[in-house]
Write a protein that holds these residues in place. Structure first.
Motif, PDB file in Angstrom:
ATOM      1  N   TYR A  36      29.729 114.357  -3.007  1.00 41.94           N
ATOM      2  CA  TYR A  36      29.271 114.955  -1.758  1.00 41.94           C
ATOM      3  C   TYR A  36      28.567 116.286  -2.024  1.00 41.94           C
ATOM      4  CZ  TYR A  36      29.398 117.403   2.695  1.00 41.94           C
ATOM      5  OH  TYR A  36      29.048 118.124   3.805  1.00 41.94           O
ATOM      6  N   ALA A  37      29.150 117.098  -2.931  1.00 41.04           N
ATOM      7  CA  ALA A  37      28.543 118.389  -3.260  1.00 41.04           C
ATOM      8  C   ALA A  37      27.131 118.204  -3.798  1.00 41.04           C
ATOM      9  CB  ALA A  37      29.410 119.131  -4.275  1.00 41.04           C
ATOM     10  N   LEU A  38      26.963 117.247  -4.695  1.00 37.89           N
ATOM     11  CA  LEU A  38      25.690 117.072  -5.380  1.00 37.89           C
ATOM     12  C   LEU A  38      24.635 116.424  -4.500  1.00 37.89           C
ATOM     13  CD1 LEU A  38      24.164 117.377  -8.053  1.00 37.89           C
ATOM     14  CD2 LEU A  38      25.052 115.145  -8.736  1.00 37.89           C
ATOM     15  N   PHE A  39      25.016 115.401  -3.752  1.00 37.26           N
ATOM     16  CA  PHE A  39      24.024 114.597  -3.050  1.00 37.26           C
ATOM     17  C   PHE A  39      23.879 114.931  -1.563  1.00 37.26           C
ATOM     18  CE2 PHE A  39      25.352 111.894  -6.656  1.00 37.26           C
ATOM     19  CZ  PHE A  39      24.124 111.787  -7.282  1.00 37.26           C
ATOM     20  N   GLN A  40      24.805 115.719  -0.993  1.00 35.19           N
ATOM     21  CA  GLN A  40      24.690 116.036   0.430  1.00 35.19           C
ATOM     22  C   GLN A  40      24.816 117.537   0.685  1.00 35.19           C
ATOM     23  OE1 GLN A  40      27.282 113.586   2.853  1.00 35.19           O
ATOM     24  NE2 GLN A  40      26.642 111.716   1.853  1.00 35.19           N
ATOM     25  N   ASP A  41      25.930 118.131   0.257  1.00 38.99           N
ATOM     26  CA  ASP A  41      26.209 119.510   0.653  1.00 38.99           C
ATOM     27  C   ASP A  41      25.220 120.507   0.063  1.00 38.99           C
ATOM     28  OD1 ASP A  41      28.085 121.351   2.058  1.00 38.99           O
ATOM     29  OD2 ASP A  41      28.299 122.166   0.035  1.00 38.99           O
ATOM     30  N   TRP A  42      24.733 120.260  -1.117  1.00 43.78           N
ATOM     31  CA  TRP A  42      23.776 121.177  -1.758  1.00 43.78           C
ATOM     32  C   TRP A  42      22.572 121.395  -0.846  1.00 43.78           C
ATOM     33  CZ3 TRP A  42      21.944 120.178  -7.514  1.00 43.78           C
ATOM     34  CH2 TRP A  42      21.462 121.370  -8.049  1.00 43.78           C
ATOM     35  N   GLY A  43      22.184 120.354  -0.105  1.00 45.68           N
ATOM     36  CA  GLY A  43      21.075 120.487   0.836  1.00 45.68           C
ATOM     37  C   GLY A  43      21.482 121.098   2.157  1.00 45.68           C
ATOM     38  N   ASN A  44      22.780 121.070   2.487  1.00 42.68           N
ATOM     39  CA  ASN A  44      23.236 121.678   3.731  1.00 42.68           C
ATOM     40  C   ASN A  44      23.122 123.198   3.691  1.00 42.68           C
ATOM     41  OD1 ASN A  44      23.975 119.193   4.819  1.00 42.68           O
ATOM     42  ND2 ASN A  44      26.106 119.356   4.128  1.00 42.68           N
ATOM     43  N   ASP A  45      23.535 123.780   2.560  1.00 43.30           N
ATOM     44  CA  ASP A  45      23.616 125.243   2.469  1.00 43.30           C
ATOM     45  C   ASP A  45      23.357 125.665   1.026  1.00 43.30           C
ATOM     46  OD1 ASP A  45      24.140 127.920   2.606  1.00 43.30           O
ATOM     47  OD2 ASP A  45      26.150 127.730   3.445  1.00 43.30           O
ATOM     48  N   LEU A  46      22.104 125.984   0.714  1.00 43.72           N
ATOM     49  CA  LEU A  46      21.739 126.355  -0.655  1.00 43.72           C
ATOM     50  C   LEU A  46      22.462 127.620  -1.113  1.00 43.72           C
ATOM     51  CD1 LEU A  46      17.883 125.678  -0.727  1.00 43.72           C
ATOM     52  CD2 LEU A  46      19.641 124.495  -2.065  1.00 43.72           C
TER      53      LEU A  46
ATOM     54  N   ARG B 216      38.556 113.750  -6.161  1.00 46.06           N
ATOM     55  CA  ARG B 216      37.706 114.678  -6.920  1.00 46.06           C
ATOM     56  C   ARG B 216      36.293 114.120  -7.061  1.00 46.06           C
ATOM     57  NH1 ARG B 216      39.331 113.945 -12.148  1.00 46.06           N
ATOM     58  NH2 ARG B 216      41.259 115.079 -11.712  1.00 46.06           N
ATOM     59  N   ASN B 217      36.181 112.856  -7.449  1.00 42.49           N
ATOM     60  CA  ASN B 217      34.867 112.239  -7.623  1.00 42.49           C
ATOM     61  C   ASN B 217      34.096 112.205  -6.304  1.00 42.49           C
ATOM     62  OD1 ASN B 217      35.408 111.811 -10.307  1.00 42.49           O
ATOM     63  ND2 ASN B 217      35.856 109.629 -10.103  1.00 42.49           N
ATOM     64  N   ALA B 218      34.812 111.929  -5.205  1.00 46.42           N
ATOM     65  CA  ALA B 218      34.149 111.863  -3.900  1.00 46.42           C
ATOM     66  C   ALA B 218      33.598 113.224  -3.502  1.00 46.42           C
ATOM     67  CB  ALA B 218      35.130 111.353  -2.845  1.00 46.42           C
ATOM     68  N   LEU B 219      34.393 114.286  -3.674  1.00 47.40           N
ATOM     69  CA  LEU B 219      33.936 115.621  -3.306  1.00 47.40           C
ATOM     70  C   LEU B 219      32.805 116.099  -4.222  1.00 47.40           C
ATOM     71  CD1 LEU B 219      37.325 117.360  -2.445  1.00 47.40           C
ATOM     72  CD2 LEU B 219      35.478 116.743  -0.865  1.00 47.40           C
ATOM     73  N   ALA B 220      32.893 115.755  -5.499  1.00 48.08           N
ATOM     74  CA  ALA B 220      31.819 116.128  -6.422  1.00 48.08           C
ATOM     75  C   ALA B 220      30.518 115.428  -6.029  1.00 48.08           C
ATOM     76  CB  ALA B 220      32.211 115.763  -7.855  1.00 48.08           C
TER      77      ALA B 220
ATOM     78  N   GLN C  29      28.251 127.029  -7.390  1.00 50.00           N
ATOM     79  CA  GLN C  29      27.621 127.018  -8.717  1.00 50.00           C
ATOM     80  C   GLN C  29      28.627 126.615  -9.781  1.00 50.00           C
ATOM     81  OE1 GLN C  29      28.005 129.420 -11.419  1.00 50.00           O
ATOM     82  NE2 GLN C  29      26.413 128.431 -12.648  1.00 50.00           N
ATOM     83  N   GLN C  30      29.882 127.048  -9.626  1.00 48.41           N
ATOM     84  CA  GLN C  30      30.930 126.642 -10.563  1.00 48.41           C
ATOM     85  C   GLN C  30      31.185 125.135 -10.489  1.00 48.41           C
ATOM     86  OE1 GLN C  30      34.484 129.203 -10.299  1.00 48.41           O
ATOM     87  NE2 GLN C  30      33.204 130.716  -9.275  1.00 48.41           N
ATOM     88  N   VAL C  31      31.126 124.584  -9.290  1.00 45.76           N
ATOM     89  CA  VAL C  31      31.296 123.133  -9.120  1.00 45.76           C
ATOM     90  C   VAL C  31      30.211 122.385  -9.890  1.00 45.76           C
ATOM     91  CG1 VAL C  31      31.094 121.239  -7.457  1.00 45.76           C
ATOM     92  CG2 VAL C  31      32.529 123.210  -6.923  1.00 45.76           C
ATOM     93  N   LEU C  32      28.961 122.806  -9.746  1.00 45.87           N
ATOM     94  CA  LEU C  32      27.864 122.135 -10.442  1.00 45.87           C
ATOM     95  C   LEU C  32      28.039 122.235 -11.959  1.00 45.87           C
ATOM     96  CD1 LEU C  32      24.790 123.262  -8.290  1.00 45.87           C
ATOM     97  CD2 LEU C  32      26.141 121.159  -8.105  1.00 45.87           C
ATOM     98  N   THR C  33      28.494 123.391 -12.431  1.00 47.20           N
ATOM     99  CA  THR C  33      28.708 123.574 -13.871  1.00 47.20           C
ATOM    100  C   THR C  33      29.784 122.626 -14.390  1.00 47.20           C
ATOM    101  OG1 THR C  33      28.049 125.894 -13.763  1.00 47.20           O
ATOM    102  CG2 THR C  33      29.389 125.226 -15.657  1.00 47.20           C
ATOM    103  N   GLN C  34      30.896 122.534 -13.672  1.00 44.40           N
ATOM    104  CA  GLN C  34      31.992 121.672 -14.116  1.00 44.40           C
ATOM    105  C   GLN C  34      31.625 120.193 -13.998  1.00 44.40           C
ATOM    106  OE1 GLN C  34      34.431 122.974 -15.729  1.00 44.40           O
ATOM    107  NE2 GLN C  34      33.664 125.021 -15.228  1.00 44.40           N
ATOM    108  N   MET C  35      30.775 119.855 -13.043  1.00 41.26           N
ATOM    109  CA  MET C  35      30.336 118.459 -12.933  1.00 41.26           C
ATOM    110  C   MET C  35      29.527 118.037 -14.147  1.00 41.26           C
ATOM    111  SD  MET C  35      29.383 118.273  -8.878  1.00 41.26           S
ATOM    112  CE  MET C  35      28.485 116.735  -9.054  1.00 41.26           C
TER     113      MET C  35
END
Length: 212
Positions: free
Chosen positions: A70-80, A64-68, A90-96
């Motif tokens: 990745y979402a924040l520091f890499q994937d967010w820039g891959n596909d806004l 979970r921590n690894a995917l979170a 957006q739900q992932v960012l909220t829960q983080m």
């Protein structure tokens, strides 16, 4: 060694400037999380399955921590667009934000952790394609949060595959089947390509072609 280290240090501002001005696209593989991540259904059971009391194991928290991250520091820039309002991203960012909130009674905050597990598909396990053959072929977990993406160029399309979280399995104990057949259509554009697109470039963390 000190002289080499000094030269390395002097080059860092140039590297930072280059990375800040050149689009950089990324996708994870197993060593971004842990060795042999999602190797087979047995691995997923041992790492993700909750205990008799319903408590998630440490392994699930690591994934979970690894995917979170990745979402924040890499994937967010891959596909806004994946993080647009109302989207799973957006739900992932909220829960983080809730996961380690200062006002939380315990860390990680249980409700936020459970919701991230649902979004990442960590609360489910790969299931047999044929229920009468529980040790046979298993299909991928189709989680709400997707990680594959495409990048459009002037005359080409780049399709970046996720063959870690959406992989199939030849058997319960056997090797993975790369991207599950049921997930291929979701990740690779169907032919023919739109007018003006001449080349499809496929990027995969794992080899696509291998010796038989």
């Amino acid at each position: 060694h000190l002289e080499d280290l000094h030269r390395y240090r002097l080059g860092q501002p140039k590297v930072r400037r280059a990375l800040a001005n050149v689009p950089t696209y990324m996708i994870f593989d197993d060593h971004d999380v842990t060795d042999d991540w999602n190797l087979n259904p047995v691995w997923c059971e041992r790492v993700h399955k909750a205990d008799a009391a319903g408590k998630a194991p440490l392994g699930r928290q690591i994934v979970r921590n690894a995917l979170a991250s990745y979402a924040l520091f890499q994937d967010w820039g891959n596909d806004l667009s994946r993080y647009a309002p109302g989207s799973p991203g957006q739900q992932v960012l909220t829960q983080m934000q809730r996961l380690f909130a200062a006002q939380a009674a315990t860390w990680p905050e249980p409700a936020a952790a459970a919701e991230l597990d649902r979004l990442f598909g960590l609360d489910k396990l790969p299931q047999p394609v044929d229920a009468s053959r529980p040790h046979g072929r298993h299909d991928a977990v189709d989680a709400p949060m997707k990680w594959h993406y495409t990048v459009e160029g002037p005359q080409f399309t780049v399709a970046v595959l996720d063959n870690r979280t959406r992989r199939g399995f030849a058997s319960r104990f056997g090797p993975p089947a790369n991207v599950a057949v049921s997930m291929l259509g979701d990740q690779i554009p169907t032919a023919p390509l739109p007018a003006g697109k001449e080349v499809l470039i496929v990027v995969a963390p794992l080899q696509v072609l291998a010796p038989s």
